[in-house]
Enzyme design. Sequence first.
Site, mmCIF file in Angstrom:
data_model
loop_
_atom_site.group_PDB
_atom_site.id
_atom_site.type_symbol
_atom_site.label_atom_id
_atom_site.label_comp_id
_atom_site.label_asym_id
_atom_site.label_seq_id
_atom_site.Cartn_x
_atom_site.Cartn_y
_atom_site.Cartn_z
ATOM 1 N N TYR A 134 11.582 1.701 -9.790
ATOM 2 C CA TYR A 134 10.133 1.489 -9.966
ATOM 3 C C TYR A 134 9.563 2.198 -11.193
ATOM 4 O O TYR A 134 8.470 1.860 -11.650
ATOM 5 C CB TYR A 134 9.361 1.912 -8.702
ATOM 6 C CG TYR A 134 9.450 0.876 -7.611
ATOM 7 C CD1 TYR A 134 8.524 -0.158 -7.530
ATOM 8 C CD2 TYR A 134 10.473 0.903 -6.678
ATOM 9 C CE1 TYR A 134 8.616 -1.135 -6.545
ATOM 10 C CE2 TYR A 134 10.578 -0.068 -5.688
ATOM 11 C CZ TYR A 134 9.644 -1.078 -5.625
ATOM 12 O OH TYR A 134 9.735 -2.055 -4.664
ATOM 13 N N ARG A 162 -0.090 -11.065 -0.671
ATOM 14 C CA ARG A 162 0.750 -10.495 -1.725
ATOM 15 C C ARG A 162 0.614 -11.291 -3.021
ATOM 16 O O ARG A 162 0.563 -10.731 -4.113
ATOM 17 C CB ARG A 162 2.214 -10.493 -1.258
ATOM 18 C CG ARG A 162 3.193 -10.034 -2.332
ATOM 19 C CD ARG A 162 4.584 -9.894 -1.768
ATOM 20 N NE ARG A 162 5.526 -9.469 -2.787
ATOM 21 C CZ ARG A 162 6.806 -9.214 -2.526
ATOM 22 N NH1 ARG A 162 7.258 -9.326 -1.289
ATOM 23 N NH2 ARG A 162 7.626 -8.831 -3.484
ATOM 24 N N HIS A 173 8.280 5.203 -4.200
ATOM 25 C CA HIS A 173 8.362 4.344 -5.386
ATOM 26 C C HIS A 173 8.050 5.133 -6.662
ATOM 27 O O HIS A 173 7.669 4.552 -7.684
ATOM 28 C CB HIS A 173 7.470 3.093 -5.259
ATOM 29 C CG HIS A 173 8.003 2.121 -4.233
ATOM 30 N ND1 HIS A 173 7.420 0.917 -3.963
ATOM 31 C CD2 HIS A 173 9.084 2.182 -3.408
ATOM 32 C CE1 HIS A 173 8.113 0.280 -3.030
ATOM 33 N NE2 HIS A 173 9.124 1.041 -2.668
ATOM 34 N N ASN A 217 4.549 -1.008 3.521
ATOM 35 C CA ASN A 217 4.131 -0.558 2.197
ATOM 36 C C ASN A 217 2.624 -0.574 2.043
ATOM 37 O O ASN A 217 1.948 -1.333 2.736
ATOM 38 C CB ASN A 217 4.735 -1.506 1.144
ATOM 39 C CG ASN A 217 6.089 -1.011 0.684
ATOM 40 O OD1 ASN A 217 6.316 0.197 0.625
ATOM 41 N ND2 ASN A 217 6.974 -1.948 0.362
ATOM 42 N N CYS A 224 11.760 4.393 3.114
ATOM 43 C CA CYS A 224 11.912 3.400 2.048
ATOM 44 C C CYS A 224 13.398 3.277 1.740
ATOM 45 O O CYS A 224 14.152 4.234 1.932
ATOM 46 C CB CYS A 224 11.154 3.879 0.812
ATOM 47 S SG CYS A 224 11.270 2.721 -0.556
HETATM 48 C C1 G6P Z 1 12.195 -2.767 -2.279
HETATM 49 C C2 G6P Z 1 11.177 -1.746 -1.911
HETATM 50 C C3 G6P Z 1 10.464 -2.141 -0.668
HETATM 51 C C4 G6P Z 1 9.874 -3.506 -0.835
HETATM 52 C C5 G6P Z 1 10.948 -4.505 -1.233
HETATM 53 C C6 G6P Z 1 10.329 -5.821 -1.637
HETATM 54 O O1 G6P Z 1 13.177 -2.756 -1.354
HETATM 55 O O2 G6P Z 1 11.732 -0.479 -1.771
HETATM 56 O O3 G6P Z 1 9.456 -1.198 -0.431
HETATM 57 O O4 G6P Z 1 9.295 -3.938 0.352
HETATM 58 O O5 G6P Z 1 11.659 -4.053 -2.316
HETATM 59 O O6 G6P Z 1 11.305 -6.806 -1.662
HETATM 60 P P1 G6P Z 1 10.905 -8.337 -1.736
HETATM 61 O O7 G6P Z 1 12.186 -9.071 -1.575
HETATM 62 O O8 G6P Z 1 9.919 -8.571 -0.627
HETATM 63 O O9 G6P Z 1 10.294 -8.523 -3.086
#
Ligand code: G6P
Length: 438
Positions: free
Chosen positions: A256, A96, A202, A150, A172
């Site tokens: 988003y 990531r 998103h 995702n 989601c």
């Molecule tokens: C939101 C999105 C998810 C994503 C998450 C990331 O909830 O809808 O799809 O995985 O954010 O959160 P993070 O704490 O990992 O940045």
Amino acid sequence: MKKGLKVVTIGGGSSYTPELIEGFINFHKELPINELWLVDIEDGKEKLEIVGNLAKRMVEKAGIPIEIYLSLDRKEALRSADFVTTQFRVGQLAARELDERIPLSHGVLGQETNGPGGLFKALRTIPVILDICREMEEVCPNAWLINFTNPAGMVTEAVFRYSNIQKVVGLCNVPIGMEMGVAKLLDIDHDRVRIDFAGLNHMVFGLNVYVDGVSVKDQVIDLLTDPEKSITMQNIHVMGWEPEFLKALDVLPCPYHHYYYKSGEMLEKELENFKEGGTRAEVVRKLEKDLFNLYKDPNLSIKPPQLEKRGGAYYSESAVRLIHSIYTDRRDIQAVNTMNKGAITGLPYDSAVEVSCMITKDGPKPLAVGELPIAVNGLVQQIKSFERTAIEAAISGNYGKALLAMTINPLVPSDRVARVILNEMLEAHKRYLPQFFS
Ligand code: G6P
């Protein structure tokens, strides 16, 4: 109906697992799970053990008869499952970090599900989900696959277009997060709010918003023109919308959409963080470290409130509601990622869309939307072109397709920049992309 349910969670060592456990505990009367298998890979073994032991303490404290098993043998764990949930990250947080940092180093937005980051997350994840589907075909062909991994829309679409597993739903937390956000804005209970959702993962819009069945869309849009008010998510730096823009848009954007309608400001903010050494991956790395330290404490037997600093708020609630409605044929309305089947006019029949559906024992039945408003239809179409091209690239390992996907993404400025980022990211993620290097 058989007595107890077997649920298998792939990516069970995730820091989010206590969310899911909390949901299963709270709903145990309606959803009689008696076996929960948490599955991970060798590299995730330590996390699996820490989070698995916490999960065991949580069910014990709650006095709920769910037997929890930890396993590194995915196929064996999948045997005779009723529901399979997927929440894995190929390459873990290190991947990531690259998804975020490489595009930013070329002045392009770096985000895990949008732009180049979203493309590469799809390229790494789709082959793995298709492997899981092949195993499911052999050992639990009747199970439901509930995918949280995702980019959830692309991953779900890859499953129903390129595997024999058709009982799949992508989930989601953005829709439930938007409903919670509206409830908070209006200072009312969440269950009085309903939003008609349509779009892509998103990239979903609230076409109408109701409280007790009466439309309050205009009132909500009015409230959101106040820069002090917003619908937020922990992982997105939300800024207020231009009031006239929002009123003219006349539908509710999701958090988003900031990456598209405020791309300049969002990029500036991300570049600032990047220069200070802190993209979201680094923030999450610190949060995870603290979370796992808490999870290790043998006296902890509940989901710690610190987990709410992650973007996945309410994820357990939506997951459990969905599984419960499939299991009981509840026929209530929830927004999920499923095959369009004509619900949104102009998007391919067999594409994943995120849309309000009636949830039945044979899956989500999308509610007819018709045409999306002209002002948002173009962006949705463009993202769907990107998604379909990205899925084809993930499956074929074709360089040209990957370059095409990267170039048509609206967050990437040109084919030349696309090529530079693509080459660097292919090299950086090489070990997770065998389809491009065989
Ligand atoms: C939101 C999105 C998810 C994503 C998450 C990331 O909830 O809808 O799809 O995985 O954010 O959160 P993070 O704490 O990992 O940045």
